[in-house]
Design a protein around this motif. Structure first.
Motif, mmCIF file in Angstrom:
data_model
loop_
_atom_site.group_PDB
_atom_site.id
_atom_site.type_symbol
_atom_site.label_atom_id
_atom_site.label_comp_id
_atom_site.label_asym_id
_atom_site.label_seq_id
_atom_site.Cartn_x
_atom_site.Cartn_y
_atom_site.Cartn_z
ATOM 1 N N ILE A 40 0.837 -1.203 0.000
ATOM 2 C CA ILE A 40 0.000 0.000 0.000
ATOM 3 C C ILE A 40 0.872 1.254 0.000
ATOM 4 C CG2 ILE A 40 -2.125 -0.911 1.035
ATOM 5 C CD1 ILE A 40 -1.003 -0.032 3.765
ATOM 6 N N ALA A 41 2.147 1.103 0.356
ATOM 7 C CA ALA A 41 3.044 2.266 0.474
ATOM 8 C C ALA A 41 3.978 2.335 -0.735
ATOM 9 C CB ALA A 41 3.848 2.165 1.762
ATOM 10 N N GLU A 42 3.775 3.380 -1.534
ATOM 11 C CA GLU A 42 4.584 3.579 -2.741
ATOM 12 C C GLU A 42 6.075 3.657 -2.400
ATOM 13 O OE1 GLU A 42 4.253 3.632 -6.615
ATOM 14 O OE2 GLU A 42 2.476 4.712 -5.896
ATOM 15 N N ASP A 43 6.403 4.367 -1.302
ATOM 16 C CA ASP A 43 7.829 4.526 -0.958
ATOM 17 C C ASP A 43 8.479 3.204 -0.582
ATOM 18 O OD1 ASP A 43 6.124 4.665 1.300
ATOM 19 O OD2 ASP A 43 7.727 5.503 2.523
ATOM 20 N N MET A 44 7.720 2.294 0.011
ATOM 21 C CA MET A 44 8.282 0.970 0.342
ATOM 22 C C MET A 44 8.595 0.202 -0.935
ATOM 23 S SD MET A 44 8.648 0.724 3.582
ATOM 24 C CE MET A 44 8.891 -1.016 3.978
ATOM 25 N N LEU A 45 7.719 0.347 -1.939
ATOM 26 C CA LEU A 45 7.943 -0.341 -3.222
ATOM 27 C C LEU A 45 9.197 0.202 -3.902
ATOM 28 C CD1 LEU A 45 4.247 -0.436 -4.472
ATOM 29 C CD2 LEU A 45 5.630 -2.430 -3.875
ATOM 30 N N THR A 46 9.338 1.530 -3.876
ATOM 31 C CA THR A 46 10.517 2.155 -4.497
ATOM 32 C C THR A 46 11.780 1.686 -3.793
ATOM 33 O OG1 THR A 46 9.131 4.071 -4.900
ATOM 34 C CG2 THR A 46 11.491 4.404 -5.164
ATOM 35 N N ARG A 47 11.728 1.671 -2.461
ATOM 36 C CA ARG A 47 12.904 1.249 -1.703
ATOM 37 C C ARG A 47 13.253 -0.215 -1.996
ATOM 38 N NH1 ARG A 47 13.360 2.023 4.745
ATOM 39 N NH2 ARG A 47 12.743 -0.143 4.762
#
Ligand SMILES: NC(=O)c1ccc[n+]([C@@H]2O[C@H](COP(=O)([O-])OP(=O)(O)OC[C@H]3O[C@@H](n4cnc5c(N)ncnc54)[C@H](O)[C@@H]3O)[C@@H](O)[C@H]2O)c1
Length: 292
Positions: A40-47
């Motif tokens: 659900i967290a875009e920043d977690m996916l990017t990381r």
């Protein structure tokens, strides 16, 4: 509904792109599967995407993977926030979202509606038996725990834990998929807090803590004994610092909540360190000091 066999599995969906989910996704992609990692967290996916690319680069530099294999595996890996689309053609799901029952139940309820009828739904939870989410999915026979160890790219063990209604077909397919991932899965026939690995670890930790608090030996000497006499790669205190003392405390609390056995309560020495913010390696101080 009945579980699909191993031959049906083309698309693996991993839910949660944190410490565990990202590496589990990479393991599946390296084994040749098309993989979606959803969060659900875009920043977690990017990381996750950046960390995995870096990790593959390092593996290529060390000669562990060829550049072609790493590139192909990364090409099979997609990152998304869209659960509906990712689940629509998923053949096998590994849920590795935040360790909270309400979140997991919600995810399994949605997966039950969204995923194809043959899809097997598993959870990587360390403390929640899959029976707690199975009913919400509407297909309890196709649900079990598939418990990887940290770091998932490295650790060989996968605990496959069945609950009372898990079908034999689900168990067999899950075990076989873990083998195809290059792992050495073990089967746990019924749900028990801590499964097998964390119970073994817990027993050693309990004894180490008792020996230390009775002044029998220093923590350094207890760790040395585990390594030089028993062949363990690290001592119990070093391991607690690596896992995180807050995590150790959480596991003990969850176990105590299930068993009601006073012996399962977190050890006071752990609670003390956690209260002081000494959580192990990640904070620079736990049983040992890492700031030096
Ligand atoms: N960390 C470990 O050493 C370890 C080892 C084995 C198993 N586990 C289990 O793996 C699971 C994940 O642990 P972790 O350490 O990777 O956690 P984490 O906190 O690193 O990652 C959890 C991720 O889940 C995401 N998330 C939260 N709610 C979501 C939702 N509704 N849908 C999709 N994604 C959602 C978060 O944004 C986060 O990125 C837990 O069940 C834990 O018990 C952890």
């Amino acid at each position: 509904m009945s579980a699909g066999g191993i031959g049906n599995i083309k698309h693996v969906l991993v839910i949660g792109s944190g410490a565990m989910g990202s590496q589990i996704g990479m393991v599946a992609a390296l084994a040749g599967y098309r993989v979606s990692v959803q969060d659900i967290a875009e920043d977690m996916l990017t990381r996750a995407k950046e960390q995995l690319a870096g990790r593959m680069q390092a593996n290529v530099a060390k000669g562990k993977t060829s550049a072609e294999d790493a590139e192909a595996a990364l090409g099979r890996l997609a990152f998304t926030t869209d659960l509906d689309a990712a689940a629509a053609d998923a053949d096998f799901v590994i849920e590795a979202a935040t360790e909270r029952l309400d979140i997991k139940q919600q995810i399994f309820e949605r997966l039950g509606r969204l995923a194809p009828a043959h899809a097997i739904l598993t959870t990587n939870s360390s403390t929640l038996g899959s029976s707690k989410v199975a009913e919400a999915s509407g297909r309890p026979e196709q649900v079990c725990n598939m418990h990887f160890f940290n770091p998932a790219l490295v650790m060989k063990c996968v605990e496959v834990v069945r609950h009372e209604r898990t079908s034999d077909a689900t168990v067999e397919t899950t075990l076989e998929l873990a083998r195809r991932f290059g792992k050495e899965p073990v089967l746990i026939n019924r749900e028990i807090p801590g499964f097998v690995a964390n119970r073994l670890m817990g027993a050693i930790q309990k004894e180490a803590l008792a020996l230390h608090s009775a002044g029998i030996a220093s923590l350094e000497d207890i760790d040395t004994t585990a390594k030089t006499a028993l062949g363990h790669p690290m001592g119990p205190f070093e391991l607690m610092d690596m896992v995180g003392l807050d995590v150790i405390q959480f596991i003990a609390e969850a176990t105590y909540a299930e068993t009601g056995d006073d012996a399962d309560r977190p050890h006071p020495a752990i609670a003390d360190l956690v209260a002081q913010g000494k959580l192990g390696r990640k904070t620079g101080q736990g049983w040992y000091n890492y700031e030096k």
